[in-house]
Design a protein around this motif. Structure first.
Motif, PDB file in Angstrom:
ATOM      1  N   GLY A   1     -51.332 -48.892  15.767  1.00 18.33           N
ATOM      2  CA  GLY A   1     -50.828 -47.528  15.899  1.00 18.33           C
ATOM      3  C   GLY A   1     -51.851 -46.487  16.275  1.00 18.33           C
ATOM      4  O   GLY A   1     -51.504 -45.309  16.420  1.00 18.33           O
TER       5      GLY A   1
ATOM      6  N   GLU B   1     -47.740 -47.254  24.794  1.00 22.53           N
ATOM      7  CA  GLU B   1     -47.434 -46.825  23.430  1.00 22.53           C
ATOM      8  C   GLU B   1     -47.204 -45.319  23.364  1.00 22.53           C
ATOM      9  O   GLU B   1     -46.409 -44.837  22.561  1.00 22.53           O
ATOM     10  CB  GLU B   1     -48.567 -47.221  22.482  1.00 22.53           C
ATOM     11  CG  GLU B   1     -48.728 -48.713  22.288  1.00 22.53           C
ATOM     12  CD  GLU B   1     -47.538 -49.349  21.577  1.00 22.53           C
ATOM     13  OE1 GLU B   1     -47.080 -48.804  20.566  1.00 22.53           O
ATOM     14  OE2 GLU B   1     -47.057 -50.387  22.062  1.00 22.53           O
TER      15      GLU B   1
ATOM     16  N   ARG C   1     -30.196 -44.117  16.549  1.00 21.71           N
ATOM     17  CA  ARG C   1     -31.091 -42.972  16.324  1.00 21.71           C
ATOM     18  C   ARG C   1     -31.919 -43.159  15.060  1.00 21.71           C
ATOM     19  O   ARG C   1     -33.116 -42.849  15.025  1.00 21.71           O
ATOM     20  CB  ARG C   1     -30.273 -41.685  16.250  1.00 21.71           C
ATOM     21  CG  ARG C   1     -29.909 -41.102  17.622  1.00 21.71           C
ATOM     22  CD  ARG C   1     -29.352 -39.698  17.482  1.00 21.71           C
ATOM     23  NE  ARG C   1     -27.998 -39.726  16.922  1.00 21.71           N
ATOM     24  CZ  ARG C   1     -26.888 -39.760  17.651  1.00 21.71           C
ATOM     25  NH1 ARG C   1     -26.977 -39.775  18.964  1.00 21.71           N
ATOM     26  NH2 ARG C   1     -25.710 -39.782  17.079  1.00 21.71           N
TER      27      ARG C   1
ATOM     28  N   GLU D   1     -36.014 -43.217  14.694  1.00 23.19           N
ATOM     29  CA  GLU D   1     -36.684 -42.236  13.835  1.00 23.19           C
ATOM     30  C   GLU D   1     -37.630 -42.904  12.847  1.00 23.19           C
ATOM     31  O   GLU D   1     -38.593 -42.290  12.384  1.00 23.19           O
ATOM     32  CB  GLU D   1     -35.647 -41.398  13.089  1.00 23.19           C
ATOM     33  CG  GLU D   1     -34.921 -40.399  13.985  1.00 23.19           C
ATOM     34  CD  GLU D   1     -33.750 -39.732  13.279  1.00 23.19           C
ATOM     35  OE1 GLU D   1     -33.514 -40.050  12.090  1.00 23.19           O
ATOM     36  OE2 GLU D   1     -33.067 -38.905  13.916  1.00 23.19           O
ATOM     37  N   ARG D   2     -37.359 -44.161  12.522  1.00 20.75           N
ATOM     38  CA  ARG D   2     -38.228 -44.873  11.567  1.00 20.75           C
ATOM     39  C   ARG D   2     -39.540 -45.313  12.209  1.00 20.75           C
ATOM     40  O   ARG D   2     -40.485 -45.650  11.512  1.00 20.75           O
ATOM     41  CB  ARG D   2     -37.494 -46.103  11.005  1.00 20.75           C
ATOM     42  CG  ARG D   2     -36.363 -45.769  10.064  1.00 20.75           C
ATOM     43  CD  ARG D   2     -35.943 -46.996   9.258  1.00 20.75           C
ATOM     44  NE  ARG D   2     -35.408 -48.073  10.071  1.00 20.75           N
ATOM     45  CZ  ARG D   2     -34.131 -48.186  10.415  1.00 20.75           C
ATOM     46  NH1 ARG D   2     -33.251 -47.254  10.027  1.00 20.75           N
ATOM     47  NH2 ARG D   2     -33.713 -49.205  11.143  1.00 20.75           N
ATOM     48  N   VAL D   3     -39.578 -45.348  13.537  1.00 25.67           N
ATOM     49  CA  VAL D   3     -40.793 -45.775  14.238  1.00 25.67           C
ATOM     50  C   VAL D   3     -41.634 -44.538  14.522  1.00 25.67           C
ATOM     51  O   VAL D   3     -41.399 -43.812  15.483  1.00 25.67           O
ATOM     52  CB  VAL D   3     -40.447 -46.514  15.548  1.00 25.67           C
ATOM     53  CG1 VAL D   3     -41.710 -47.041  16.206  1.00 25.67           C
ATOM     54  CG2 VAL D   3     -39.479 -47.656  15.273  1.00 25.67           C
ATOM     55  N   THR D   4     -42.605 -44.294  13.664  1.00 23.09           N
ATOM     56  CA  THR D   4     -43.336 -43.023  13.740  1.00 23.09           C
ATOM     57  C   THR D   4     -44.683 -43.130  14.441  1.00 23.09           C
ATOM     58  O   THR D   4     -45.291 -42.109  14.760  1.00 23.09           O
ATOM     59  CB  THR D   4     -43.581 -42.483  12.318  1.00 23.09           C
ATOM     60  OG1 THR D   4     -44.309 -43.470  11.567  1.00 23.09           O
ATOM     61  CG2 THR D   4     -42.254 -42.195  11.613  1.00 23.09           C
ATOM     62  N   ASP D   5     -45.191 -44.354  14.676  1.00 26.50           N
ATOM     63  CA  ASP D   5     -46.533 -44.479  15.239  1.00 26.50           C
ATOM     64  C   ASP D   5     -46.528 -44.944  16.685  1.00 26.50           C
ATOM     65  O   ASP D   5     -47.535 -45.407  17.200  1.00 26.50           O
ATOM     66  CB  ASP D   5     -47.393 -45.426  14.393  1.00 26.50           C
ATOM     67  CG  ASP D   5     -46.855 -46.852  14.376  1.00 26.50           C
ATOM     68  OD1 ASP D   5     -45.677 -47.035  14.752  1.00 26.50           O
ATOM     69  OD2 ASP D   5     -47.596 -47.768  13.972  1.00 26.50           O
ATOM     70  N   ARG D   6     -45.382 -44.835  17.378  1.00 32.95           N
ATOM     71  CA  ARG D   6     -45.312 -45.204  18.783  1.00 32.95           C
ATOM     72  C   ARG D   6     -44.274 -44.360  19.498  1.00 32.95           C
ATOM     73  O   ARG D   6     -43.361 -43.849  18.881  1.00 32.95           O
ATOM     74  CB  ARG D   6     -44.984 -46.681  19.015  1.00 32.95           C
ATOM     75  CG  ARG D   6     -44.704 -47.526  17.863  1.00 32.95           C
ATOM     76  CD  ARG D   6     -44.397 -48.996  18.177  1.00 32.95           C
ATOM     77  NE  ARG D   6     -44.663 -49.435  19.527  1.00 32.95           N
ATOM     78  CZ  ARG D   6     -43.870 -50.254  20.198  1.00 32.95           C
ATOM     79  NH1 ARG D   6     -42.747 -50.696  19.666  1.00 32.95           N
ATOM     80  NH2 ARG D   6     -44.167 -50.647  21.413  1.00 32.95           N
ATOM     81  N   GLN D   7     -44.462 -44.243  20.809  1.00 34.57           N
ATOM     82  CA  GLN D   7     -43.543 -43.419  21.604  1.00 34.57           C
ATOM     83  C   GLN D   7     -43.171 -44.093  22.930  1.00 34.57           C
ATOM     84  O   GLN D   7     -43.059 -43.420  23.954  1.00 34.57           O
ATOM     85  CB  GLN D   7     -44.193 -42.054  21.893  1.00 34.57           C
ATOM     86  CG  GLN D   7     -44.579 -41.264  20.659  1.00 34.57           C
ATOM     87  CD  GLN D   7     -45.431 -40.055  20.995  1.00 34.57           C
ATOM     88  OE1 GLN D   7     -45.641 -39.718  22.148  1.00 34.57           O
ATOM     89  NE2 GLN D   7     -45.928 -39.396  19.970  1.00 34.57           N
TER      90      GLN D   7
END
Length: 431
Positions: free
Chosen positions: A173, A205, A410, A414-420
């Motif tokens: 991350g 990422e 959704r 929202e639970r995936v906070t360390d990737r985009q």
């Protein structure tokens, strides 16, 4: 005679030393020309053990087991009377080639205490396809970073270590810091496919798709098709082209560089990248190319007669798409049996994934969701990177969309906070 890391080499030939060092650098960077360099080292000094050990690893990467064993045996024989470091280095390779990966990893951990700068001995523990990456352990990403971080002071600004350290950071991350190290490595050795690959992961990422396209447009123009990473970097290029809605260009890049017959890259990469790209293209709403799927099926059955970690997590896609129910059920049964018998590092994960793909292909969205939801935290066990494992997460998202469960899609994102990363899944934006 010392190598680039200051380690003694048991050869009296400067030519053998120079060719070996260049061959190792090419292996560490994933550049072409490895076999030529190692052959030149052996020709200059036939009794030099380490080029034979390097050849053993090279053969292993290309799934040439007989050649790998022969080279490893030669290296062991020639290593008698060399330095303790070289003997242990050769033993690490022998264990890897013999399939004794946990024992090899244990020896690597011991080896780097005394020889932290033995990069080629450390390398098999690194990356998502390494001894830790294929360990089947859920915490393997943090485990690899913990192995590498204390070694940073020994390597300074070395381009190879910066690359593997960057990749480990990205997979935990820390893609901003990873990007800085990857760019630093590329600054020292711009031709390194490993460096380019690592930078693309950092951009992926971050969801920086346009930037990734721009970078690869330039870098790939100068790259060699003979690189061990040729197929895989073009796979990344095809994915980011898909992410920016250049689907025709994505398929052209994929067909010309990733499908069996279009690349000389290692079989594990060709099979997993081909099946992954085509499935993800269909998740994005593009039509199915049955002929291409059949080509991948034939390649799989020719090159993988036995279950193999990571490959197992993709084979269900092929049989599901082609409607080969008997083969699909036989595959599930085999993976389940081997997983329960603790003969697969990832346990029964491959069997569960195959069930999910079968349900998805049959339009049974509820079953696909029920299987994938609890499995997503476990898929790290199969190996591969986060970007590669998005095959599974995007399938779950597509199942949510098709089941008319946009709120669940959704909530998952929202639970995936360390990737985009971008997720080209048809209907997901509208959800």
């Amino acid at each position: 005679m010392n190598d680039r890391y200051g380690l003694e080499l048991s050869t009296s030939s400067a030519s053998a030393r120079d060719s070996y060092v260049e061959g190792i650098d090419r292996m560490l960077s994933a550049e072409a020309g490895v076999e030529e360099c190692l052959s030149a080292a052996i020709a200059a000094d036939p009794d030099f053990a380490l080029p034979h050990a390097a050849f053993a690893r090279h053969h292993q990467l290309y799934v040439r087991p007989a050649e790998a064993r022969a080279s490893a045996e030669t290296a062991v024989r020639l290593s008698h009377g060399t330095t303790p470091r070289e003997q242990q280095h050769v033993e690490i390779v022998r264990l890897l080639v013999a399939g004794q990966v946990p024992q090899a990893l244990d020896l690597i951990r011991q080896h780097i205490i005394d020889y932290p700068r033995d990069a080629f001995a450390l390398a098999p523990a690194c990356g998502v396809f390494g001894a830790i990456g294929f360990s089947g352990r859920i915490g393997r990403e943090a485990e690899l970073l913990a192995l590498l971080e204390p070694l940073a002071t020994h390597y300074g600004d070395d381009w190879w270590f910066a690359t593997v350290h960057a990749f480990a950071l990205i997979e935990t991350g820390q893609w901003d810091r990873g990007r800085q190290l990857a760019e630093h490595a590329l600054g020292q050795r711009p031709s390194t496919p490993h460096g380019a690959h690592t930078l693309v992961h950092a951009l992926f990422e971050a969801g920086a798709d346009d930037e990734a396209v721009d970078f690869l447009d330039g870098w790939l123009a100068e790259s060699s098709r003979a690189s061990v990473l040729h197929c895989h970097i073009w796979w990344h290029y095809a994915l980011v082209l898909m992410a920016v809605s250049r689907h025709d260009d994505a398929w052209q890049a994929f067909r010309d560089n990733c499908l069996p017959g279009a690349t000389t890259s290692p079989p594990i990469t060709v099979f997993s990248d081909s099946s992954s790209f085509m499935w993800r293209s269909e998740l994005a709403g593009k039509p199915r190319d049955r002929d291409a799927w059949q080509r991948v099926r034939e390649f799989y059955e020719e090159r993988f007669p036995q279950p193999m970690v990571f490959v197992d997590a993709h084979v269900g896609l092929v049989y599901a798409v082609l409607g080969e129910t008997a083969q699909l059920q036989a595959c599930i049964a085999q993976l389940q049996e081997l997983g329960e018998a603790a003969q697969l590092p990832a346990g029964t994960t491959g069997a569960s994934l195959t069930r999910a793909y079968a349900a998805f292909e049959n339009g049974d969205w509820a079953t696909a969701i029920d299987v994938l939801e609890p499995l997503i935290p476990q898929v790290v066990r199969i190996g591969g990177s986060r970007a590669q494992r998005d095959l599974m997460t995007n399938t779950l998202l597509a199942a949510y969309v098709k089941a008319d469960r946009p709120d669940d899609a959704r909530a998952f994102l929202e639970r995936v906070t360390d990737r985009q990363p971008s997720r080209p899944v048809q209907g997901l934006v509208a959800a």
